[in-house]
Design a protein around this motif. Structure first.
Motif, PDB file in Angstrom:
ATOM      1  N   HIS A  74     -10.980   9.019  -1.318  1.00  0.00           N
ATOM      2  CA  HIS A  74     -10.784   7.641  -0.878  1.00  0.00           C
ATOM      3  C   HIS A  74      -9.460   7.550  -0.116  1.00  0.00           C
ATOM      4  O   HIS A  74      -8.488   8.215  -0.461  1.00  0.00           O
ATOM      5  N   ASP A  75      -9.462   6.724   0.933  1.00  0.00           N
ATOM      6  CA  ASP A  75      -8.252   6.495   1.738  1.00  0.00           C
ATOM      7  C   ASP A  75      -7.720   7.811   2.308  1.00  0.00           C
ATOM      8  O   ASP A  75      -6.610   8.256   1.997  1.00  0.00           O
ATOM      9  N   ASN A  84     -13.222   4.717   3.079  1.00  0.00           N
ATOM     10  CA  ASN A  84     -12.050   4.551   3.946  1.00  0.00           C
ATOM     11  C   ASN A  84     -11.572   5.902   4.474  1.00  0.00           C
ATOM     12  O   ASN A  84     -10.468   6.368   4.186  1.00  0.00           O
ATOM     13  N   THR A  89       0.847  -1.183   0.000  1.00  0.00           N
ATOM     14  CA  THR A  89       0.000   0.000   0.000  1.00  0.00           C
ATOM     15  C   THR A  89       0.888   1.240   0.000  1.00  0.00           C
ATOM     16  O   THR A  89       1.803   1.351   0.822  1.00  0.00           O
ATOM     17  N   PRO A 142      -3.457   7.384  -1.089  1.00  0.00           N
ATOM     18  CA  PRO A 142      -3.868   7.661   0.291  1.00  0.00           C
ATOM     19  C   PRO A 142      -3.309   9.000   0.780  1.00  0.00           C
ATOM     20  O   PRO A 142      -2.178   9.379   0.448  1.00  0.00           O
TER      21      PRO A 142
END
Length: 621
Positions: free
Chosen positions: A116-117, A143, A31, A69
């Motif tokens: 997102h993230d 998320n 990730t 992220p």
């Protein structure tokens, strides 16, 4: 290059040898590390001297452009956020102001939208909001975590007036009130005008009201109790004097000395103009390690989202503020959420309505334009303007009078024509829904309600503390498993746990089918402590609304109240519990029966421990 190829060959050979000739497993993709977006780099001011709203909005807009992220970072400081330059969206929110166009636009201080993230990490910061605005929101995002910050409002839309002194002078009674910092006011003859806070843009107060406003509840700091009641502060007023130091003296034309010294009158208006925080059309959203010192206009609303977790959040007034209110209404309202709702290790202290309410929404059938199509309507004025169904959702049809599902009660949604939740281009109180088959024969206009049973969550409420609550502690109606475990309820002014399913007033759906209440403590409760009260007008024990409720291994320390009052339940077990009297052994026996059941079956009460002097009878009809 040659050395790299040799090392690669040797590694593959060893892997084949050790793995017995099996294929080499590819390493899982890592990730990517989150990109840090520091709000201070965009001009946010952690000293609290200037408005940080435009800088915070700019930082979040930039984060939205990053395809990886992201962590939105604050410094350990104090940030002021005014509404004038905060993000603005047209939104319609459950249990607030419905379709009222005066309040369609919401200001949002911290908006995560179409992202997102994302982690919003306060780093120990305090966010101070001004005016009427939503503190933070997650809209169409996945998320998302909000963590490690405190937030409060500079001028709450609630006045906490403490009676510091009472007496009689020259035959006239008086009270002296102490008003917290952050509640501006002006004395106008025999009245008090509450001014909210002046906008730096217009010079006018964000809100205002007079005397007792529109609603009052009363808090006793010594007894640690809060209840709804009448407000006597502004009856028979002869004069009002500003004594300075945020102290106000009210003299009366009556002579009896007031007996309420030490009490706090918590006064407010009643319009829930925006949510305190908002989670909409989002998935996997977490609130963690936060101090929610005050929620303006309403609580945290989760609406048509999936998987929401609230962990280690302190919903309670800042002890340095002089206030005893921490929310204009509810603390947490979950409407049409699916997946799982987990509320854990948190404190709920000082709301103006229920700390936790988890439900769906019944829409009433008001038309049948085709064999597969119904026109459905919102029936409560506080809820409207957003979609209740999406293609692929499963709907259940029920009769209002019995609240029982019709024969062949389920159908899949194939199309919806109705409000979007973010504009007013279509009617806001009705929608047309098409199903994958003809609707059941028993569907009747104004007599049938429809629930989205896809948008129902499983629920875990554990390890929380509830205190200074004027209403119920937990309201929950969902057909998925519910676990209420290890919580402490102290001095609830209504039922500690309330299970309804309402097709007549609030239209909050639906039945419970697997509810466990285990290992909780209930101290100084109002009765009934556990209250099951669906709104079915026709009660048939053979067709109960709710099923499979277990109350196990709890401790009840009670006055003369009923512990369980349950209507229309099939399968209710009360086992392994301890019920103690708050009254001493030398006091008369209690008269209230511990158990009352209406139209219920499958009741099992066994293996419990009772103090002497309790009325352990079971009343059933």
């Amino acid at each position: 290059m040659a050395r790299s190829r040799f090392v690669l060959f040797l590694g593959v050979a060893l892997a084949l040898l050790i793995g017995g000739g099996s294929p080499v497993s590819a390493a899982p993709p890592s990730t990517p590390r989150p990109v840090v977006v520091d709000v201070d780099d965009y001009g946010a001011d952690p000293t609290g001297r200037t408005d940080s709203a435009p800088a915070v909005a700019a930082a979040l807009r930039h984060a939205k452009t990053l395809d990886r992220p992201t962590r939105i970072q604050f410094s350990r400081g104090t940030y002021q956020l005014y509404p004038e330059r905060a993000e603005k969206r047209e939104l319609y929110v459950s249990n607030t102001v419905g379709a009222d166009q005066r309040y369609r636009d919401k200001r949002i201080g911290l908006l995560v939208e179409d992202m997102h993230d994302v982690t919003v990490d306060g780093g120990g910061a305090k966010l101070v909001y001004h005016g009427l605005q939503t503190a933070f929101a997650s809209i169409r995002s996945t998320n998302v975590t909000f963590q490690n910050f405190s937030f409060d409002y500079a001028a709450p839309e609630v006045i906490d007036a403490t009676v510091t002194d009472t007496g009689v002078t020259d035959g006239h009674a008086y009270r002296v009130l102490k008003i917290p910092t952050g509640s501006p006011y002006r004395v106008d003859g025999t009245h008090i005008t509450w001014l909210g806070e002046k906008s730096p843009a217009t010079g006018k107060p964000y809100w205002s009201g007079t005397d007792g406003l529109q609603y009052t509840q009363i808090h006793d700091p010594e007894a640690q109790r809060t209840w709804r009641g009448d407000n006597p502060l502004f009856n028979d007023v002869a004069s009002v004097t500003d004594l300075g130091g945020r102290r106000i003296r009210i003299d009366y034309s009556t002579a009896a000395r007031p007996s309420d010294a030490g009490l706090v009158y918590q006064m407010r208006l009643i319009e829930r103009t925006e949510p305190g925080a908002f989670i909409w059309q989002s998935k996997d959203v977490t609130m963690r390690s936060m101090n929610a010192y005050y929620l303006q206009s309403f609580g945290v609303v989760g609406q048509f989202s999936e998987n929401i977790a609230i962990d280690k959040v302190n919903f309670a007034p800042d002890p340095r503020s002089g206030r005893s209110t921490a929310s204009f209404a509810d603390f947490v309202q979950m409407s049409g959420v699916k997946g799982k709702v987990a509320i854990t290790r948190s404190v709920f202290d000082g709301p103006h309505d229920d700390p936790i309410n988890i439900h769906g929404t019944y829409l009433q059938v008001v038309g049948k334009p085709g064999p597969n199509t119904l026109t459905l309507a919102y029936e409560h004025p506080q809820t409207a303007g957003f979609p209740q169904f999406a293609p692929g959702d499963e709907a259940e049809f029920a009769t209002k009078t019995t609240m029982s599902p019709l024969k062949d009660a389920h159908a899949k949604v194939t199309a919806v024509d109705g409000p979007s939740g973010m504009d007013h281009d279509k009617p806001l109180t009705t929608m047309t829904v098409t199903f994958d088959r003809p609707v059941p024969d028993g569907v009747k206009t104004d007599e049938t309600v429809v629930e989205n049973i896809t948008a129902t969550p499983s629920v875990d409420i554990s390890g929380n503390e509830f205190r200074n609550v004027p209403t119920r502690g937990i309201l929950v109606t969902t057909r998925k498993p519910v676990r209420i475990t290890g919580n402490r309820f102290d001095a609830m002014s209504m039922a500690s746990i309330y299970v309804s399913a309402d097709a007549y007033q609030w239209y909050e759906s639906g039945p419970v089918a697997d509810l466990t209440i285990r290992g909780n403590s209930f101290t100084r409760p109002t009765g009934p402590v556990i209250f099951v009260e669906p709104t079915n007008q026709v009660v048939d024990p053979a067709h109960p609304v709710h099923r499979n409720i277990s109350v196990k291994d709890n401790a009840f320390d009670i006055g003369d109240v009923t512990v369980v009052d349950a209507k229309s339940v099939g399968g209710f077990a009360f086992t392994g519990n301890t019920v103690r009297r708050l009254a001493g052994a030398d006091q008369p026996p209690y008269k209230s029966p511990l158990f009352v059941f209406h139209g219920s079956s499958g009741i099992r009460i066994a293996g419990n421990h009772y103090d002497k002097g309790l009325n352990t009878s079971v009343v059933s009809d």
